[in-house]
Design an enzyme around this catalytic site. Sequence first.
Site, mmCIF file in Angstrom:
data_model
loop_
_atom_site.group_PDB
_atom_site.id
_atom_site.type_symbol
_atom_site.label_atom_id
_atom_site.label_comp_id
_atom_site.label_asym_id
_atom_site.label_seq_id
_atom_site.Cartn_x
_atom_site.Cartn_y
_atom_site.Cartn_z
ATOM 1 N N LYS A 268 2.596 -104.465 -42.964
ATOM 2 C CA LYS A 268 2.618 -104.739 -41.528
ATOM 3 C C LYS A 268 3.198 -106.131 -41.351
ATOM 4 O O LYS A 268 3.399 -106.850 -42.334
ATOM 5 C CB LYS A 268 1.206 -104.678 -40.934
ATOM 6 C CG LYS A 268 0.197 -105.518 -41.747
ATOM 7 C CD LYS A 268 -1.228 -105.395 -41.226
ATOM 8 C CE LYS A 268 -1.943 -104.136 -41.629
ATOM 9 N NZ LYS A 268 -2.260 -103.220 -40.547
ATOM 10 N N ARG A 269 3.459 -106.535 -40.091
ATOM 11 C CA ARG A 269 3.893 -107.906 -39.869
ATOM 12 C C ARG A 269 2.865 -108.882 -40.448
ATOM 13 O O ARG A 269 1.664 -108.594 -40.463
ATOM 14 C CB ARG A 269 4.080 -108.159 -38.358
ATOM 15 C CG ARG A 269 5.296 -107.468 -37.781
ATOM 16 C CD ARG A 269 6.587 -107.971 -38.410
ATOM 17 N NE ARG A 269 6.865 -109.333 -38.010
ATOM 18 C CZ ARG A 269 7.723 -109.686 -37.074
ATOM 19 N NH1 ARG A 269 8.430 -108.770 -36.444
ATOM 20 N NH2 ARG A 269 7.920 -110.954 -36.760
ATOM 21 N N LYS B 101 -4.176 -110.475 -38.741
ATOM 22 C CA LYS B 101 -4.197 -109.262 -39.573
ATOM 23 C C LYS B 101 -4.800 -109.541 -40.952
ATOM 24 O O LYS B 101 -5.085 -108.632 -41.711
ATOM 25 C CB LYS B 101 -2.776 -108.712 -39.723
ATOM 26 C CG LYS B 101 -2.170 -108.199 -38.409
ATOM 27 C CD LYS B 101 -0.738 -107.731 -38.607
ATOM 28 C CE LYS B 101 -0.006 -107.418 -37.316
ATOM 29 N NZ LYS B 101 -0.345 -106.087 -36.751
ATOM 30 N N LYS C 13 -0.442 -93.674 -40.315
ATOM 31 C CA LYS C 13 0.566 -93.141 -41.241
ATOM 32 C C LYS C 13 -0.009 -93.060 -42.654
ATOM 33 O O LYS C 13 0.227 -92.083 -43.374
ATOM 34 C CB LYS C 13 1.811 -94.040 -41.238
ATOM 35 C CG LYS C 13 2.561 -94.012 -39.908
ATOM 36 C CD LYS C 13 3.495 -95.203 -39.729
ATOM 37 C CE LYS C 13 3.838 -95.367 -38.253
ATOM 38 N NZ LYS C 13 4.461 -96.666 -37.922
#
Length: 810
Positions: A545-546, A551, A657
């Site tokens: 992910k970024r 995060k 996903k």
Amino acid sequence: MNVSATPSAAPLPEQINAHLLHTVAVDPDRASPSDLMQATAQVARAQLSKRWVATQTLERTHKARRVVYLSMEFLMGRTLSNALDALNLTQGASAGLAQHAQQLEDIADLERDAALGNGGLGRLAACFLDSMATLGLPSFGYGIRYEYGMFAQEIQNGSQVEYPDSWLQDGTPWEFPRADITYPVRFGGWVTHKNDIAIWQHAGEVAAKAYDMVVPGHGTTKVSTLRLWKAVAPAHFDLGAFNTGDYARAASTKNEFENISWVLYPNDSTPAGRELRLKQEYFFVAASMQDLVKRHLNEHPTLHNLAEHVAIHLNDTHPAIGVAELMRILCDEHGFNWDHAWALCGKTFSYTNHTLMPEALETWPVSLIQQVLPRHLEIIFRINKEFLDLAARFRPGDHEFLKRLSLIDETGERRVRMAHLSVVGSQQVNGVSALHSELLVHTIFADFASLWPKRFTNMTNGVTPRRWLAQANPGLARLLDDTLGNQWRTNLDQLKRLEDRLGDHDFANKFMAIKRANKVRLADLIEKTTGITVSPDSLFDVQVKRIHEYKRQLLNVLHVVGRYQAILANPDAPWVPRTVIFAGKAASSYQAAKSIIRLIHDVGLTINNDPRVGDKLKLVFIPNYGVSVAETIMPGADLSEQVSTAGTEASGTGNMKLALNGALTIGTDDGANIEIRQNVGDENIFIFGLKTPEVRDLRVAGYHPLNYYDNNPALRAVLDAIGGGQFSPDEPSRYSALMNSLVWGGDHYMLLADYASYVATQAQVDALYHQPDEWCRRAIRNVAGMGVFSSDRTIAQYANDIWHVTSLGD
Ligand code: 26Q
């Protein structure tokens, strides 16, 4: 019109050869792989254009109600495999390419990604287009045809280096330039008023030219359209310079116009308050609104019924200026009175919010809007005035309430709050997961929700199963076809039926063999891109992910270092071999994020080369994460890391996903993780850490990261090792600031508070991995529960509850 003997009637291998000869202009016997890719794409393009024309005709004849999806970003990735799949041409194309001794997979790999987006929000827009087409919804996506998309990431000496993404360099077979669709977009100047009529005396003008991409639906002949705008200088720009032979000046004037659509801003958090970005936003919105108004007037005599025929959706606040633009068009160009125009506007727009984080909310200085869009500023002021009058009647005398609601932030330099403009201008506002939507109405939009409770709703994100299962994981797709039939592609709830297979050994063995093969493929990618050899028998632990502080990739790194130290202290324990895999881009100006990338590399260098560790632990960073790289990573993961501080990740879609491809999740009680847990069952997911109210309470009570440092020796050893330079001996202080920001700097995202819980939960992961049958059973249970996370479900909800659009049927 009769079109007889269409070339598409010929067998596919012949069509490919015909395109090699006629379109690519090469001898079919001497065609290179890239020639073959071009020719195969042309075959698909020809068939898609037929579907496009048919769909458009149908929608025109029915004067269908349409949804218009406005987004600054569409992260489409590659098109070839998806297009062939939608056209049922995959087998034919494979056969045709086999005649040239090529495999479709290798040929498809040659296509460049269309990376016209940063991350989640842009990829969501692409999944949504796929679902709109598949559901047959009359729909148009509008965006910008950036000359340069998301930068390409290289790693040099462990650090991120950015390169321009010149994806159009060799042209793309997938766009249809529409030479006749061009609109002027105006900027600057001033406004005069005559008898109640505003006249915008603009100072500059640029032309917006349309380039269409066809979006194929699956299991239907419907297609949708993505219309992207390119900025070009008006035909007669600076003719003086040109005629006097001052070509340098003429060229630089041309560039000034055309730079508007040159490059995507690679920032997905702290918005760059740049004039060019504001111009980009207005540029594509103004062109799109003119286009939709024109299309409406082609089918209807008046704009009075616009709201009955079009629903305009704002993908975040980036296109929010559209609210003011529609008011301008209606009032200034079509003679509507204000109230009538405003009523129409309020029935037309809807808005999705994708973040709660205050620093990510878009605001623009009033002075800048005054300079670039003076008429729009007037309109925004009037919207604000009427809105605040209404709000004042709701809570008389409460000035603080009005200040908080105002479209203008008056603390410091006056700024326009684009989120407020979006809420006031929309009939519906939604968040992207249940938790996020709930938090919206209790935090940043609480005052609005007190005024208009019914305006706020939730639309949990989803992902398209065509790309993220059928295309990315052909092995699992085949197994599902054999087990469930092929309906799951357009009805993902079919996956539920996998629950009947939970005790089926034969099925489990096949499932595990597919995962193993996907891990081999991923290990190959790792070897190719990093030179590091990893064992497909190790647990593949994936965080992609970024790169962002919230995060918490750093929390993951702390765990890796803790594990490294534990392995050294106790080398003979039955360690589950792990490969920890990272990928993601950092915004070019985001120093902390770049420092985390470098730390991952430094730690990896030490661990991967320590003979005492061997296969017990590897740490790799796959460069240049994007849609195509993700298509290889998702199917090869065992464990999905979704470890954001509770309450910060709006939804996440990578989490969906990964689980859809049979990874188990280790995650916090955040975003869509919560709904994944509800759908796969508590025992099939690893949830750890503080929950959202606990994060809030701890902040209120006073969070003292130093206590965790003092009281947890293992954590202290990790922080000391990194901060003291164990992984950066050539520059021992390289990570002292990063570590100090945790221990002494407030640890804003509360890594230290969650560390112990995270490590304990990772131990549960290891214990489960020791029981491969049980792991497999839970992985299958995860896949079975993922039906609800199809973007088809999300789009069906938007269509029903917000847009009120329906399919025209085939
Ligand atoms: C704004 C102004 C100026 C420059 C850039 C921006 C900008 C650009 C992109 C601000 C934000 C973004 C992207 C945000 C984003 O991707 N958010 C993610 O959206 C996903 C889809 O809803 C969610 O799943 C993620 O949780 C959320 O982080």
